[in-house]
Design a protein around this motif. Structure first.
Motif, short mmCIF file in Angstrom:
data_model
loop_
_atom_site.label_atom_id
_atom_site.label_comp_id
_atom_site.label_asym_id
_atom_site.label_seq_id
_atom_site.Cartn_x
_atom_site.Cartn_y
_atom_site.Cartn_z
N PHE A 1 -1.26 4.24 -2.33
CA PHE A 1 -1.53 5.44 -1.52
C PHE A 1 -0.39 5.69 -0.54
N LEU A 2 0.08 4.64 0.11
CA LEU A 2 1.16 4.79 1.08
C LEU A 2 2.45 5.25 0.41
N LEU A 3 2.74 4.68 -0.75
CA LEU A 3 3.97 5.02 -1.47
C LEU A 3 3.93 6.47 -1.96
N LEU A 4 2.82 6.89 -2.52
CA LEU A 4 2.74 8.24 -3.10
C LEU A 4 2.71 9.33 -2.04
N THR A 5 2.36 8.99 -0.83
CA THR A 5 2.32 10.00 0.23
C THR A 5 3.52 9.87 1.17
N HIS A 6 4.53 9.17 0.72
CA HIS A 6 5.70 8.90 1.56
C HIS A 6 6.34 10.18 2.07
N GLY A 7 6.61 11.11 1.16
CA GLY A 7 7.15 12.41 1.53
C GLY A 7 8.45 12.38 2.30
N GLY A 8 9.22 11.34 2.15
CA GLY A 8 10.50 11.24 2.84
C GLY A 8 10.40 10.79 4.28
N GLN A 9 9.17 10.56 4.79
CA GLN A 9 9.01 10.13 6.17
C GLN A 9 9.31 8.64 6.32
N ALA A 10 9.90 8.27 7.43
CA ALA A 10 10.11 6.86 7.74
C ALA A 10 8.76 6.23 8.10
N LEU A 11 8.59 4.96 7.76
CA LEU A 11 7.32 4.29 8.05
C LEU A 11 7.02 4.29 9.55
N ALA A 12 8.06 4.24 10.36
CA ALA A 12 7.86 4.24 11.81
C ALA A 12 7.23 5.54 12.29
N ASP A 13 7.38 6.60 11.50
CA ASP A 13 6.79 7.89 11.87
C ASP A 13 5.36 8.03 11.37
N ARG A 14 4.85 7.01 10.71
CA ARG A 14 3.49 7.06 10.15
C ARG A 14 2.70 5.82 10.58
N PRO A 15 2.61 5.55 11.88
CA PRO A 15 2.00 4.30 12.33
C PRO A 15 0.55 4.13 11.89
N ALA A 16 -0.23 5.20 11.91
CA ALA A 16 -1.64 5.07 11.53
C ALA A 16 -1.78 4.65 10.08
N ALA A 17 -1.02 5.30 9.18
CA ALA A 17 -1.09 4.96 7.76
C ALA A 17 -0.63 3.53 7.53
N VAL A 18 0.47 3.14 8.16
CA VAL A 18 1.01 1.79 7.96
C VAL A 18 0.02 0.73 8.45
N VAL A 19 -0.56 0.95 9.62
CA VAL A 19 -1.50 -0.03 10.18
C VAL A 19 -2.75 -0.15 9.32
N LEU A 20 -3.30 0.97 8.87
CA LEU A 20 -4.52 0.90 8.06
C LEU A 20 -4.24 0.24 6.72
N VAL A 21 -3.10 0.54 6.10
CA VAL A 21 -2.74 -0.13 4.85
C VAL A 21 -2.59 -1.63 5.08
N ALA A 22 -1.95 -2.01 6.18
CA ALA A 22 -1.80 -3.44 6.50
C ALA A 22 -3.15 -4.11 6.70
N MET A 23 -4.09 -3.39 7.33
CA MET A 23 -5.44 -3.93 7.52
C MET A 23 -6.12 -4.20 6.18
N MET A 24 -6.01 -3.23 5.25
CA MET A 24 -6.67 -3.43 3.96
C MET A 24 -5.98 -4.51 3.14
N VAL A 25 -4.68 -4.59 3.20
CA VAL A 25 -3.96 -5.64 2.47
C VAL A 25 -4.35 -7.02 3.00
N ALA A 26 -4.41 -7.16 4.33
CA ALA A 26 -4.78 -8.45 4.92
C ALA A 26 -6.19 -8.85 4.53
N TRP A 27 -7.13 -7.90 4.61
CA TRP A 27 -8.51 -8.20 4.20
C TRP A 27 -8.56 -8.58 2.73
N SER A 28 -7.86 -7.82 1.89
CA SER A 28 -7.86 -8.05 0.45
C SER A 28 -7.36 -9.45 0.10
N LEU A 29 -6.27 -9.85 0.72
CA LEU A 29 -5.68 -11.16 0.42
C LEU A 29 -6.56 -12.29 0.94
#
Length: 275
Positions: free
Chosen positions: A49-77
């Protein structure tokens, strides 16, 4: 990028994921491995989801998306790793739930299990909706660290859920690891307040995801995830099946536990259980 595009990509992923898992399960004669794959599969879905919605934006400009993805990855692992250790410890003995389905379905087991695996994959996509909505929302949130107040509240609730589930898992593993407790009911720690504290805190994780997504345009739709998780845990594959097996193996001791202790939400015990 639209929500339907994200959903289609995720469905294509889970089709491959669950087909390969089913093939491996048939070869190993252990359909219980689907629990491990199901849990671990949320990490690549969130990253997709994060990769497909990248749209040329730097990850630093998308803190909410990055943090939520990190939350789900951590829970998943964490959950996937926990289940992997459990399944590996019992292999080649199959989890009793799948062994019973195998016996019940007989010659049609393989085909029916494949459909069941695909249903599990579809459920992954639906449950991951909070991440999809946040990744699709490119508007800035403001608030602490650019997460918005709903994001901060969701992060805190998620952390409580992760910690509580990990503690409950450790307490149960410690209890079961003592030979003198064989056939006994675990009533230590969190298990004194709830018969299924691991399920409760697991559900709390999903409430945290939905709360985090509340700051997005379609964030209200994210509440379907904790609603579905609650339904499955309380009414379908969680508590009903687990308790039936517990009554079967522990008898009156577990029935007394049922009368004195809350099934799901942690709550003070009844001091005088009904006979």
């Amino acid at each position: 990028m639209t929500f339907l595009t994200l959903a289609a990509a995720a469905l294509a992923f889970v089709l491959v994921e669950m087909t390969l898992t089913w093939m491996a399960a048939r070869r190993l004669r252990n359909f219980g491995i689907v629990d491990v794959v199901w849990s671990l599969g949320f990490a690549p879905i969130a990253l997709l989801f994060l990769l497909l919605t990248h749209g040329g934006q730097a990850l630093a400009d998308r803190p909410a998306a990055v943090v939520l993805v990190a939350m789900m990855v951590a829970w998943s692992l964490r959950l996937g790793g926990h289940l992997f250790v459990r399944v590996r410890a019992h292999h080649p003995v199959e989890d009793v739930r799948y062994a019973r389905l195998r016996a019940e379905w007989g010659a049609g087991t393989d085909a029916r299990m494949y459909r069941f695996f695909l249903l599990q994959g579809a459920l992954q996509v639906v449950l991951a909706w909070p991440v999809a909505w946040v990744c699709l929302d490119a508007s800035p949130r403001g608030g602490p660290a650019g997460l918005g107040w709903s994001g901060v509240a969701g992060l805190v609730l998620w952390a409580v859920g992760i910690a509580g589930e990990a503690v409950a898992d450790r307490q149960l593993a410690s209890f079961r690891g003592q030979p003198s407790n064989r056939g006994q009911v675990c009533e230590a720690g969190l298990w004194r307040w709830s018969r299924h504290p691991n399920y409760f805190f697991e559900w709390l994780v999903w409430v945290g995801y939905a709360l985090f997504a509340g700051g997005s345009a379609w964030g209200w739709a994210a509440w379907l995830s904790p609603a579905l998780m609650y339904h499955f845990l309380v009414n379908v594959t969680g508590i009903p099946m687990t308790e039936a097996l517990s009554v079967e193996s522990k008898g009156d001791a577990y029935r007394r536990y049922q009368r004195s202790t809350s099934a799901f939400f942690p709550w003070p015990r009844k001091t005088t259980p009904a006979p």
